[in-house]
Design a protein around this motif. Structure first.
Motif: not given
Length: 542
Positions: A245-248, A446-450, A476-478
């Motif tokens: 789900l996160s990847l999608g 920043m959250s995606a990089v972290l 992605g899901i977060v």
């Protein structure tokens, strides 16, 4: 039907590949020379003067999106993982209806060159454009690194050149495309590349099916005979439902936030053409992914998984090796040249979108407050293109031995988390504010990089640690919901009267364009009648 895997010619200079590549470069440089004579303004440099037709832009969009990761990567995933390899192609493809129905038409009506035009339309220009540039340039840089390192490794195998030579060649030719021809040249390079890639992949798929009596069922049956029923069952590549789900989410909404894709909607004359071009692109891309499905299973049966992995652990050489099996070294040469052309075209589109962020969003709108002369804007745009091209070459050489798979995921995760929420909220919610937009975009970036840095992809696979602090490979899901929530909460905590007052104007222009006089809007003193710098006062009627 017992296929054999002959000794491959990969890694040795291929005359056919070199001839096709030189032919492609010659044609596209001729296009660049022609385009350079037509590129005199920033509108022509960044948006081809809005003179690209819906059909042409549909092919260019497809060309911009169908990268080497799509062609070589998905074919390799299907070849080594079976049915599960389709998860990436499905994720990328279903992002296009989102672009069609939510993004294309409003983007064309509201903006000028970049998606930041839309987000900043009724908000304060400087903080919004600075924040948007951070996300855009981060996506562009990581995508560029992945493409350049991919180019070096591919050409080392396909052409017999050294890694560094391949990176410099790709970078130098790409700089010529963008520096002199701008969007006009880049568009036609994308169109030529899309036709070559679709033609080459289709010919390869037909060659595979011919060996199985043009019966896909026979091909799949042979795969089951060789690798068992799990070859056609999901769960081998991504077994965790949360991970899936996160990847999608990242792949689907990342497509709607990629800066080099969003930029293409300004090359057409009106919003209807923008929407139509996405319709064409979706059809072309959907057909292409169906073809790669055939190529993946064809390679697993006719070449063999062990042979594919022995040449490249990621399976990226599956399609070229399949071309060699079904068509000899001549066909291998053609597919090799198409692969190189694919990388060249995508890198050109990425560089142009990065140059737009630097020159239009930062220099013209922030530094010069929307008052930079036309000649100055064009000069800065070309300097930015040259700087990004050189940076791409240096980063490609620097990251030579790195695993760059995480960089592609990072690019999509940032695009989905930083760009898409702010873009959607700015168009659909009256209460969205400057602080909300800035908080949403910076939080998403920043959250995606972290979280990707803390993920198993980096901590375990790249750095060799035993465990990772964040369990999912793609965040992605977060990060996507987090970006939406932060933008919403901050906007509620710090309302902005001016931004809310101008929402009616945004709504009107988003749906019908700007050529029709919008209804009168009551706004606070000092706001009425103002148009943010960098926004066209009266683009073509939708």
């Amino acid at each position: 039907m017992n296929p054999t895997t002959p000794g491959t010619q990969l890694g040795q200079p291929n005359t056919t590949a070199i001839v096709f590549f030189l032919l492609f470069v010659s044609i596209t440089l001729a296009i660049t020379y022609w385009a350079a004579r037509k590129t005199k303004t920033t509108s022509e440099f960044f948006a081809a003067g809005g003179g690209i037709s819906a059909g042409q832009n549909g092919f260019a969009l497809a060309g911009d999106f169908m990268s080497a990761a799509s062609f070589l990567g998905i074919a390799g995933l299907v070849a080594t993982s079976g049915f599960d390899g389709l998860i990436y192609s499905v994720g990328w493809l279903v992002g296009w209806p989102v672009v069609t129905f939510l993004i294309a038409e409003p983007l064309r009506n509201l903006g000028k060159y970049t998606f930041a035009d839309v987000v900043a339309y009724r908000l304060k220009q400087t903080p919004v454009r600075l924040s948007a540039a951070v996300g855009t340039l981060t996506v562009v840089v990581f995508y560029l690194i992945a493409q350049m390192v991919g180019a070096g490794n591919l050409i080392r195998l396909l052409f017999g050149l050294s890694y560094e030579t391949a990176v410099v060649i790709v970078g130098a030719v790409m700089i010529l495309y963008v520096l002199f021809g701008g969007m006009i040249a880049t568009t036609w390079v994308q169109i030529v590349k899309a036709v070559l890639l679709l033609g080459g992949a289709t010919a390869l798929a037909v060659s595979v099916l011919w060996r199985f009596g043009f019966s896909p069922a026979a091909l799949f049956s042979e795969a089951v005979n060789r690798y068992g029923p799990e070859a056609l069952a999901p769960g081998k590549l991504v077994s965790n439902p949360l991970e899936t789900l996160s990847l999608g989410l990242a792949l689907m909404f990342g497509t709607a936030g990629l800066p080099h894709i969003l930029m293409r909607f300004y090359t057409v004359p009106n919003a209807k053409a923008a929407r139509t071009s996405v319709f064409y692109a979706t059809g072309l891309i959907g057909f292409f992914y169906l073809v790669t499905f055939i190529l993946g299973f064809g390679a697993s049966v006719l070449v063999g998984r062990q042979a594919i992995v022995s040449v490249d652990k990621g399976g990226n050489m599956a399609a070229p090796m399949l071309a060699e099996v079904v068509g000899g070294t001549g066909f291998l040469g053609f597919i090799s040249a198409v692969s190189f052309a694919t990388i060249l075209a995508v890198v050109a589109g990425l560089t142009l979108s990065g140059a737009a962020a630097l020159s239009h969003d930062l220099w013209s709108s922030v530094v010069r407050k929307g008052h930079a002369p036309e000649a100055e804007q064009l000069k800065v745009a070309r300097i930015a293109s040259l700087a990004l091209g050189i940076l791409a070459i240096l980063l490609g050489v620097l990251f030579k031995n790195q695993n760059v798979a995480f960089m592609v995921g990072l690019a999509f995760a940032i695009a989905a988390s930083a760009n898409f929420p702010a873009l959607l909220l700015s168009m659909l919610w009256r209460g969205f504010t400057t602080r909300g937009a800035v908080a949403s975009m910076l939080t998403g970036s920043m959250s995606a990089v972290l979280l990707i840095f803390l993920s198993p992809t980096v901590q375990v696979e790249l750095l060799g640690n035993a465990t990772a602090l964040f369990p999912l490979k793609n965040p992605g899901i977060v990060t996507l919901p987090l970006s939406f929530v932060v933008g919403w909460v901050v906007s509620l905590l710090a309302p902005e009267t001016e931004a809310a007052a101008r929402f009616a104007e945004v709504e009107h222009r988003m749906h019908v364009g700007a050529a029709v006089t919008p209804p009168p809007v009551t706004v606070p003193t000092g706001v009425a009648g103002t148009v943010p710098p960098g926004i066209p006062e009266a683009p073509q009627k939708a």
